[in-house]
Design a protein around this motif. Structure first.
Motif, short mmCIF file in Angstrom:
data_model
loop_
_atom_site.label_atom_id
_atom_site.label_comp_id
_atom_site.label_asym_id
_atom_site.label_seq_id
_atom_site.Cartn_x
_atom_site.Cartn_y
_atom_site.Cartn_z
N LYS A 182 0.89 -1.06 0.04
CA LYS A 182 -0.06 0.09 0.05
C LYS A 182 0.98 1.17 0.05
N TRP A 183 1.84 1.09 0.83
CA TRP A 183 2.82 2.33 0.86
C TRP A 183 3.43 2.50 -0.60
N GLY A 184 3.83 1.54 -1.30
CA GLY A 184 4.57 1.61 -2.52
C GLY A 184 3.53 2.20 -3.55
N ALA A 185 2.44 1.63 -3.54
CA ALA A 185 1.38 2.14 -4.47
C ALA A 185 1.18 3.58 -4.36
N GLU A 186 0.94 3.92 -3.07
CA GLU A 186 0.68 5.47 -2.83
C GLU A 186 1.81 6.37 -3.22
N ALA A 187 3.21 5.77 -3.10
CA ALA A 187 4.18 6.42 -3.32
C ALA A 187 4.41 6.74 -4.99
N LYS A 188 4.07 5.47 -5.54
CA LYS A 188 3.96 5.62 -6.96
C LYS A 188 2.87 6.70 -7.60
N ALA A 189 1.89 6.59 -6.96
CA ALA A 189 0.59 7.61 -7.31
C ALA A 189 1.20 8.90 -7.13
N ALA A 190 1.90 9.10 -5.95
CA ALA A 190 1.99 10.77 -5.66
C ALA A 190 3.32 11.07 -6.64
N GLN A 191 4.12 10.20 -7.20
CA GLN A 191 5.01 10.70 -8.00
C GLN A 191 4.34 11.16 -9.36
N GLY A 192 3.10 10.89 -9.52
CA GLY A 192 2.47 11.40 -10.89
C GLY A 192 1.48 12.52 -10.56
N SER A 193 1.19 12.73 -9.23
CA SER A 193 0.30 13.65 -8.95
C SER A 193 0.65 14.83 -8.29
N VAL A 194 1.91 14.84 -7.76
CA VAL A 194 2.60 16.10 -7.41
C VAL A 194 2.84 17.18 -8.65
N LYS A 195 2.35 18.09 -8.43
CA LYS A 195 2.73 19.44 -9.31
C LYS A 195 3.02 20.62 -8.72
N ASP A 196 2.81 20.88 -7.68
CA ASP A 196 3.18 22.26 -6.86
C ASP A 196 3.17 21.78 -5.25
N ILE A 197 3.51 23.03 -4.78
CA ILE A 197 3.47 22.79 -3.16
C ILE A 197 2.41 22.50 -2.48
N ASP A 198 1.07 22.96 -3.01
CA ASP A 198 -0.21 22.31 -2.49
C ASP A 198 -0.29 20.90 -2.38
N SER A 199 -0.02 20.36 -3.73
CA SER A 199 -0.25 18.97 -3.90
C SER A 199 0.79 18.14 -3.29
#
Length: 146
Positions: free
Chosen positions: A106-123
């Motif tokens: 779960k931690w790995g999946a969330e980390a991979k998802a975050a790699q693609g969703s982070v675009k700015d400081i708020d995200s």
């Protein structure tokens, strides 16, 4: 007879030493990976607090470190690494290996998802905060505090 006893004793010592080395290797590898995770978390916390400038490439790299750790960690808990090497791994890992592996997945999946969703400081703050909660939850269950 004396020679055979000496050979058997030497073999026993060699086998014991190799078991200790294998145990130490897994523990050392876990510690090294978690040091990297800690360094990434420290860097992320500095960006989230504003004490370091936000850098999207660094933000993504934090989640890459997390994902890589999540992928490697489940294989680093052989039965012979329950103790020694100043490990802080909780016996709960071996008692509930499926739960531990699920938490890592779960931690790995969330980390991979975050790699693609982070675009700015708020995200980043949103994703980093969620990851921090996951880290804390896992440590609460699968880590012994010193």
């Amino acid at each position: 007879m004396i020679v055979r006893t000496a050979v058997c004793a030497a073999l026993a010592v060699a086998l014991s030493a190799s078991a200790v080395i294998a145990q130490s290797k897994a523990i050392a590898e876990r510690k090294e990976i978690m040091k990297g995770v800690g360094a990434a978390a420290k860097s992320g916390a500095a960006m989230a607090r504003g004490s370091a400038p936000y850098d999207n490439a660094k933000a993504v790299e934090i989640f890459v470190v997390y994902a890589n750790a999540a992928e490697k960690m489940p294989g680093l808990f052989p039965d012979d690494s329950k103790t020694g090497g100043e490990t802080t791994a909780s016996p709960k890992i071996w008692e509930d290996m499926n739960g531990f592996k699920a938490a890592m997945a779960k931690w790995g999946a969330e980390a991979k998802a975050a790699q693609g969703s982070v675009k700015d400081i708020d995200s980043f703050k949103t994703a980093f905060g969620a990851m921090g909660k996951m880290c804390g939850g896992c440590h609460e269950v699968y880590r012994v505090s010193k």
